[in-house]
Write a protein that holds these residues in place. Structure first.
Motif, PDB file in Angstrom:
ATOM      1  N   VAL A   1       0.942  -1.391   0.043  1.00 38.45           N
ATOM      2  CA  VAL A   1      -0.063  -0.049   0.029  1.00 38.45           C
ATOM      3  C   VAL A   1       0.901   1.356  -0.024  1.00 38.45           C
ATOM      4  CG1 VAL A   1      -1.809   1.318   1.385  1.00 38.45           C
ATOM      5  CG2 VAL A   1      -2.024  -1.039   1.067  1.00 38.45           C
ATOM      6  N   GLY A   2       2.178   1.426   0.675  1.00 45.14           N
ATOM      7  CA  GLY A   2       2.798   2.359   0.828  1.00 45.14           C
ATOM      8  C   GLY A   2       3.440   2.590  -0.699  1.00 45.14           C
ATOM      9  N   GLU A   3       3.667   1.765  -1.625  1.00 46.31           N
ATOM     10  CA  GLU A   3       4.200   1.915  -3.135  1.00 46.31           C
ATOM     11  C   GLU A   3       2.933   2.621  -3.785  1.00 46.31           C
ATOM     12  OE1 GLU A   3       5.741  -1.393  -4.637  1.00 46.31           O
ATOM     13  OE2 GLU A   3       7.313  -1.737  -3.240  1.00 46.31           O
ATOM     14  N   LEU A   4       1.697   2.183  -3.485  1.00 51.18           N
ATOM     15  CA  LEU A   4       0.522   2.851  -4.133  1.00 51.18           C
ATOM     16  C   LEU A   4       0.277   4.318  -3.787  1.00 51.18           C
ATOM     17  CD1 LEU A   4      -1.674  -0.260  -3.858  1.00 51.18           C
ATOM     18  CD2 LEU A   4      -0.726   0.577  -5.861  1.00 51.18           C
ATOM     19  N   PHE A   5       0.532   4.269  -2.542  1.00 46.10           N
ATOM     20  CA  PHE A   5       0.353   5.850  -2.011  1.00 46.10           C
ATOM     21  C   PHE A   5       1.342   6.665  -2.850  1.00 46.10           C
ATOM     22  CE2 PHE A   5      -1.405   4.725   2.413  1.00 46.10           C
ATOM     23  CZ  PHE A   5      -2.707   4.673   1.813  1.00 46.10           C
ATOM     24  N   THR A   6       2.665   6.147  -2.898  1.00 48.30           N
ATOM     25  CA  THR A   6       3.506   6.842  -3.568  1.00 48.30           C
ATOM     26  C   THR A   6       3.225   7.248  -5.052  1.00 48.30           C
ATOM     27  OG1 THR A   6       5.169   6.132  -1.805  1.00 48.30           O
ATOM     28  CG2 THR A   6       6.248   7.105  -3.935  1.00 48.30           C
ATOM     29  N   PHE A   7       2.706   5.988  -5.616  1.00 50.26           N
ATOM     30  CA  PHE A   7       2.561   6.383  -7.115  1.00 50.26           C
ATOM     31  C   PHE A   7       1.185   7.095  -7.552  1.00 50.26           C
ATOM     32  CE2 PHE A   7       0.253   4.910 -10.938  1.00 50.26           C
ATOM     33  CZ  PHE A   7       1.248   5.295 -12.003  1.00 50.26           C
ATOM     34  N   PHE A   8       0.379   6.884  -6.717  1.00 53.40           N
ATOM     35  CA  PHE A   8      -0.936   7.688  -7.142  1.00 53.40           C
ATOM     36  C   PHE A   8      -0.634   9.083  -6.177  1.00 53.40           C
ATOM     37  CE2 PHE A   8      -2.920   3.408  -7.468  1.00 53.40           C
ATOM     38  CZ  PHE A   8      -3.008   3.495  -8.872  1.00 53.40           C
ATOM     39  N   THR A   9      -1.388  10.041  -6.692  1.00 52.32           N
ATOM     40  CA  THR A   9      -1.505  11.420  -6.015  1.00 52.32           C
ATOM     41  C   THR A   9      -2.421  11.138  -4.794  1.00 52.32           C
ATOM     42  OG1 THR A   9      -3.349  12.238  -7.203  1.00 52.32           O
ATOM     43  CG2 THR A   9      -1.102  12.623  -8.047  1.00 52.32           C
ATOM     44  N   ARG A  10      -2.258  11.882  -3.813  1.00 54.55           N
ATOM     45  CA  ARG A  10      -3.228  11.795  -2.645  1.00 54.55           C
ATOM     46  C   ARG A  10      -4.903  12.030  -3.177  1.00 54.55           C
ATOM     47  NH1 ARG A  10      -4.782  12.539   2.757  1.00 54.55           N
ATOM     48  NH2 ARG A  10      -6.639  13.902   2.892  1.00 54.55           N
ATOM     49  N   GLU A  11      -4.835  12.958  -4.242  1.00 57.16           N
ATOM     50  CA  GLU A  11      -6.268  12.910  -4.601  1.00 57.16           C
ATOM     51  C   GLU A  11      -7.004  11.773  -5.454  1.00 57.16           C
ATOM     52  OE1 GLU A  11      -3.609  15.054  -4.981  1.00 57.16           O
ATOM     53  OE2 GLU A  11      -4.338  16.686  -3.465  1.00 57.16           O
ATOM     54  N   GLU A  12      -5.949  11.095  -6.324  1.00 56.46           N
ATOM     55  CA  GLU A  12      -6.369   9.751  -7.029  1.00 56.46           C
ATOM     56  C   GLU A  12      -6.641   8.888  -5.853  1.00 56.46           C
ATOM     57  OE1 GLU A  12      -7.138   7.271  -9.960  1.00 56.46           O
ATOM     58  OE2 GLU A  12      -7.313   9.464  -9.757  1.00 56.46           O
ATOM     59  N   CYS A  13      -5.947   8.538  -4.936  1.00 61.92           N
ATOM     60  CA  CYS A  13      -6.066   7.606  -3.857  1.00 61.92           C
ATOM     61  C   CYS A  13      -7.616   8.105  -3.145  1.00 61.92           C
ATOM     62  CB  CYS A  13      -5.147   7.678  -2.612  1.00 61.92           C
ATOM     63  SG  CYS A  13      -3.371   6.794  -3.375  1.00 61.92           S
TER      64      CYS A  13
END
Length: 499
Positions: A464-476
Motif C-alpha cells: 500500500v505504501g508504494e501505491l500511495f507513492t505512485f498515485f497522488t493523494r487526490e487519486e487515492c
C-alpha cells in the motif's frame, strides 16, 4: 554431427519463404530469425519470398502482415515483395512463366512428362491402395506416352499435370545441424505443375532457390523428408545443391509438435495477446541449442549481440519445447533492457489496442514514465504488457468500480468504517493505516488489505505504501470514495435486516 562449409560473404543469400495462408507461426518467426542472423553474420542478403501457389488457401493481406511483423522484430529484409529487388517478383504466383519454362526443360530432357489421367482414375488408384493397405502412389501410366501423342493431346486442350520421374533410390546429403542424412526415396512420380499451370510447393521451391541464387536453405526439420525430392530435381536440372541447415522442431511438450489449433503456436499470441516485447520472444527462440557462441541463459541479447555471437555450428539438434517460465524470464530481462522511449511507445500502443476506453490523460508521456518507473523499481516479476491491461497491474489504467470484492472477505460495516477513517487522515501513509487499525481494534494486515482492494480492486499486489507513492493523494481519495459510495446500498440493506 556437424560439418563446416566454406562460406564466402559475397555468396551468401538466404530466404524466409512463408505461405500466406494464415497467421505467422512461432516456428516461422524462428526460421526468419536464423536466416536473418546467418545473413548478417556472413555479410549476405536476407530475402522474404511469398510462396502462394496454394491459391485456394491464400488470405489477402497476409503477406503484407508478415512484413509488418518482421519489421516489428527488427528483422529487416534486403529483398521482398514490398521492398523489391533484382531477383523479383518475390511472390510465386507472379512467376508462373518461369515455372512453365523450367518444367518444359525437364520434359525435353526426359526427366518429366505430361500426365492426362483424370481425377476419377486417380481416386480409384487411391482407394485400391487403401484397400490393399499400401501407400497410395501414381502407377506411372502416362510415363510411357510417346512424345508425339503427348504433344498432340496438349494441343487438343486436354487437361494435364506435369509429373517428375522419381525412381526408388537411396539419397544422401549433409546438413549443417543434423550431419549426414540417408533416406530411401520411394514416392513414385510426383506432380510438379498442377492442372492450373501453377507449380507445386516442391518444384517452385527448388526453381526459385536456384533463380534467386539462394546459397543456404535454412528451415525447420520437418522439411528433411522432402529433401530427396528437392535433390533429385537439382540433379535433373544439373544444378549445384545449396547448403542445407535444418532447425529442430518446435514442440509443446518435448514430443508433440506445436499444433496450429493452439493459440500459442502463433506469433500474435505472444505480441498482441500477451504483450511480450520482441526481444524477449527472440531470446526465447534462441534458448534451445542457441546458435550463439558461449550462450548465457540468463542474459537478454540485443539483435546486434546476436549477430556478433552467431555461429551456425553451435545449433543443437534437440527439439525446442515451449516453456512458460523461460518465456517469462526473458520477458523480465527484455523489459529491464529496453529503453524508456521504446517502453513508452510499446505501453501506449498496447493500452490503446486492449483498453480503448482509457482517456488520453492516462496516456501522456509523463504518466507512462511514472508507470515505467514504478514497474522498474518495484516489480521484479513484471514480464509482459498484458499484466497492465488484464493482469495484476491493470489498476494503472482503471479504477475499481465497486466494493463487491471486499464483501467476499469482510462485512460491509467494517469496510466502510476503515475507508471512512483512512479517507479522513491528513496524510496517507502506512503508519496512518496502522493507527486506524489500532483505533478500530482490528488487525493491521486486514486494514491494509481493505485499503489495497479499494485502490486496485485486488487483495494482492504492490504494498500500500508504494501505491500511495505512485498515485497522488487526490487519486487515492477518489478511488477509495468511489468504492465507499458503492457500499451505501449494502450498508442500507444491513441496517434494514438488523432492524
Amino acid at each position: 554431427m556437424h560439418f563446416t562449409a566454406r562460406i564466402l560473404a559475397s555468396e551468401v543469400r538466404v530466404r524466409f519463404a512463408p505461405s500466406p495462408t494464415g497467421k505467422l507461426h512461432l516456428g516461422g518467426l524462428r526460421t526468419a530469425l536464423f536466416n536473418f542472423l546467418f545473413a548478417r553474420k556472413h555479410g549476405g542478403a536476407f530475402i522474404l519470398r511469398v510462396e502462394d501457389t496454394d491459391v485456394a488457401r491464400t488470405i489477402p493481406g497476409c503477406a503484407e502482415k508478415f512484413e509488418e511483423i518482421l519489421d516489428g522484430f527488427g528483422l529487416h529484409r534486403d529483398e521482398s515483395p514490398l521492398i523489391g529487388g533484382e531477383y523479383g517478383p518475390y511472390v510465386q504466383t507472379q512467376r508462373k512463366g518461369l515455372y512453365g519454362e523450367a518444367a518444359q526443360r525437364l520434359i525435353d530432357s526426359g526427366h518429366a512428362y505430361r500426365c492426362f489421367c483424370t481425377s476419377e482414375r486417380l481416386e480409384i488408384l487411391r482407394k485400391n491402395a487403401f484397400r490393399k493397405q499400401e501407400i497410395p502412389r501414381y502407377d506411372n501410366r502416362c510415363r510411357s506416352l510417346q512424345k508425339e501423342e503427348s504433344n498432340a493431346r496438349e494441343r487438343d486442350g486436354q487437361p494435364y499435370v506435369v509429373r517428375f520421374k522419381f525412381n526408388r533410390e537411396i539419397v544422401k546429403f549433409n546438413d549443417v545441424v543434423f550431419g549426414e542424412n540417408i533416406q530411401t526415396a520411394d514416392e513414385g512420380d510426383f506432380v510438379i505443375i498442377k492442372s492450373d499451370g501453377l507449380p507445386t510447393y516442391h518444384f517452385a521451391n527448388v526453381v526459385d532457390d536456384r533463380f534467386m541464387k539462394i546459397s543456404h536453405v535454412i528451415r525447420g526439420a520437418e522439411w528433411i523428408p522432402s529433401c530427396p525430392k528437392h535433390l533429385k530435381l537439382y540433379d535433373a536440372f544439373e544444378w549445384e545443391y545449396p547448403t542445407f541447415l535444418h532447425l529442430p522442431l518446435i514442440t509443446k511438450d518435448g514430443h508433440k509438435k506445436l499444433s496450429k489449433r493452439d493459440n500459442s503456436a502463433f506469433v500474435e499470441y505472444y505480441t498482441q495477446e500477451k504483450g511480450f516485447l520482441p526481444l524477449a520472444i527472440l531470446n526465447y527462440l534462441l534458448r534451445n541449442g542457441s546458435g550463439l557462441r558461449d550462450h548465457k541463459t540468463n542474459y537478454c541479447y540485443s539483435l546486434e549481440e546476436m549477430i556478433e555471437k552467431f555461429d551456425e555450428n553451435t545449433i543443437g539438434t534437440r527439439d525446442f519445447m515451449t516453456d512458460k517460465n523461460s518465456l517469462e524470464k526473458y520477458g523480465r530481462l527484455a523489459f529491464k533492457k529496453a529503453t524508456p522511449d521504446f517502453l513508452l511507445n510499446a505501453i501506449v500502443d498496447h493500452v490503446r489496442a486492449k483498453l480503448p476506453h482509457v482517456g488520453e490523460d492516462l496516456l501522456t508521456s509523463e504518466y507512462i514514465e511514472r508507470v515505467i518507473s514504478f514497474l522498474t523499481n518495484n516489480e521484479e516479476t513484471f514480464s509482459c504488457l498484458s499484466e497492465i491491461s488484464s493482469g495484476d497491474f491493470h489498476f494503472f489504467f482503471g479504477r475499481p468500480e465497486n466494493g463487491e470484492k471486499l464483501l467476499t472477505k469482510y462485512d460491509v460495516v467494517t469496510v466502510t468504517r476503515v475507508l471512512d477513517n483512512v479517507i479522513s487522515l491528513p496524510h496517507l501513509t502506512p503508519a496512518g493505516i496502522k493507527g486506524v487499525a489500532a483505533a478500530m481494534d482490528i488487525s493491521a494486515p486486514d486494514c491494509f488489505l481493505i485499503v489495497r482492494c479499494a485502490l486496485i480492486d485486488s487483495f494482492t499486489g504492490p504494498p500500500v505504501g508504494e501505491l500511495f507513492t505512485f498515485f497522488t493523494r487526490e487519486e487515492c481519495i477518489t478511488r477509495m470514495n468511489c468504492v465507499r459510495q458503492s457500499l451505501n446500498v449494502y450498508q442500507t440493506q444491513a441496517v434494514v435486516i438488523n432492524g
